[in-house]
Design an enzyme around this catalytic site. Structure first.
Site, PDB file in Angstrom:
ATOM      1  N   LYS A 156       0.823  -1.211   0.000  1.00  0.00           N
ATOM      2  CA  LYS A 156       0.000   0.000   0.000  1.00  0.00           C
ATOM      3  C   LYS A 156       0.859   1.264   0.000  1.00  0.00           C
ATOM      4  O   LYS A 156       0.566   2.220  -0.709  1.00  0.00           O
ATOM      5  CB  LYS A 156      -0.917  -0.017   1.232  1.00  0.00           C
ATOM      6  N   ARG A 188     -12.300   4.281  10.608  1.00  0.00           N
ATOM      7  CA  ARG A 188     -12.330   2.868  10.974  1.00  0.00           C
ATOM      8  C   ARG A 188     -13.705   2.442  11.482  1.00  0.00           C
ATOM      9  O   ARG A 188     -13.899   1.290  11.824  1.00  0.00           O
ATOM     10  CB  ARG A 188     -11.259   2.578  12.020  1.00  0.00           C
ATOM     11  N   ARG A 234      10.305 -13.831   3.213  1.00  0.00           N
ATOM     12  CA  ARG A 234      11.208 -12.761   2.776  1.00  0.00           C
ATOM     13  C   ARG A 234      12.490 -12.733   3.595  1.00  0.00           C
ATOM     14  O   ARG A 234      12.471 -12.951   4.789  1.00  0.00           O
ATOM     15  CB  ARG A 234      10.527 -11.394   2.944  1.00  0.00           C
ATOM     16  N   ARG A 268      13.498 -10.120   8.992  1.00  0.00           N
ATOM     17  CA  ARG A 268      12.857  -9.247   9.987  1.00  0.00           C
ATOM     18  C   ARG A 268      12.130 -10.102  11.003  1.00  0.00           C
ATOM     19  O   ARG A 268      11.403 -11.014  10.650  1.00  0.00           O
ATOM     20  CB  ARG A 268      11.868  -8.306   9.309  1.00  0.00           C
ATOM     21  N   ARG A 316      -1.505  -9.215  12.263  1.00  0.00           N
ATOM     22  CA  ARG A 316      -1.645  -7.921  11.578  1.00  0.00           C
ATOM     23  C   ARG A 316      -2.769  -7.974  10.550  1.00  0.00           C
ATOM     24  O   ARG A 316      -3.537  -7.026  10.390  1.00  0.00           O
ATOM     25  CB  ARG A 316      -0.324  -7.527  10.884  1.00  0.00           C
TER      26      ARG A 316
END
Ligand SMILES: [Zn+2]
Length: 215
Positions: free
Chosen positions: A13, A88, A127, A161, A172
């Site tokens: 995004k 939201r 990743r 990470r 998340r």
């Protein structure tokens, strides 16, 4: 042109928002950044926000909308904005619409970057990057040509990470769905909700967004 861009963490995004800033001169407005800036400036709204935060309370919708109203009145927001992190809830969405209408403005598009959660989790958790030059790799989709050796710099050290593990990413994602679930029907009913394939290649997603905006 005023937009809301909705997409879960890891769907790119931020990249799409930056491209829209470059190509269309839009200004990305993150409510978190706006709040911090407002508190730092120390005006009446900022002082109010500071007191509320110090008391550990939630920002009232009214204050958030007022903050956005002030921000979009600044001269850099001539071509429009991309709002991030707000609304939201339906009440917030309604308050935002009303404030924009009072200014003779409206939300032109709410763009949802639709993802398939399982696949996104695989993508993110696979990743890793070269510890030396930062080149990005993936366990499945982008391995180095020689296993364990960076294509770019030849380094044999890589890093991941800590928050790219499956549990964190899944959390998340579910937070994102909880936050967007109430407002998606609201914007769908008003005919401004558009969907792009958030699983597509970055450039392809940009093309899809551009096609929507040009329509
Ligand atoms: Zn490297």
């Amino acid at each position: 042109m005023n937009l809301i861009l909705l997409g879960p963490p890891g769907a790119g995004k931020g990249t799409q928002a930056r491209r829209l800033e470059d190509t269309r001169g839009l200004v990305q407005l993150s409510t978190g950044d706006m709040l911090r800036a407002m508190v730092a400036e120390g005006g009446p709204l900022g002082q109010q926000a500071k007191d509320i935060m110090a008391a550990g309370k939630l920002m009232p919708d009214e204050l958030m909308v007022q903050m956005i109203a002030e921000r979009i009145s600044k001269p850099d927001v001539t071509n429009g904005f991309i709002l991030d992190g707000f609304p939201r809830t339906v009440a917030q969405a309604e308050a935002l619409d009303k404030m924009l209408a009072d200014k003779g403005l409206k939300l032109d598009h709410v763009i949802e970057m639709k993802v398939v959660d399982d696949i996104l989790v695989d993508r993110i958790t696979g990743r890793y990057t070269c510890a030396k030059c930062g080149k990005g790799y993936h366990d499945t989709f982008e391995k180095p040509k020689v296993e364990g050796v960076c294509d770019v710099c030849g380094s044999t050290e890589f890093k991941r990470r800590a928050d790219d593990n499956a549990a964190t990413v899944t959390t998340r994602l579910s937070q994102y769905h909880e936050q967007t679930a109430p407002i998606l029907p609201y914007y769908r009913d008003r005919g401004v909700l558009k969907t792009v394939d958030g699983m597509a290649e970055i450039d392809d997603v940009t093309k899809q967004i551009e096609a929507l905006l040009a329509a």
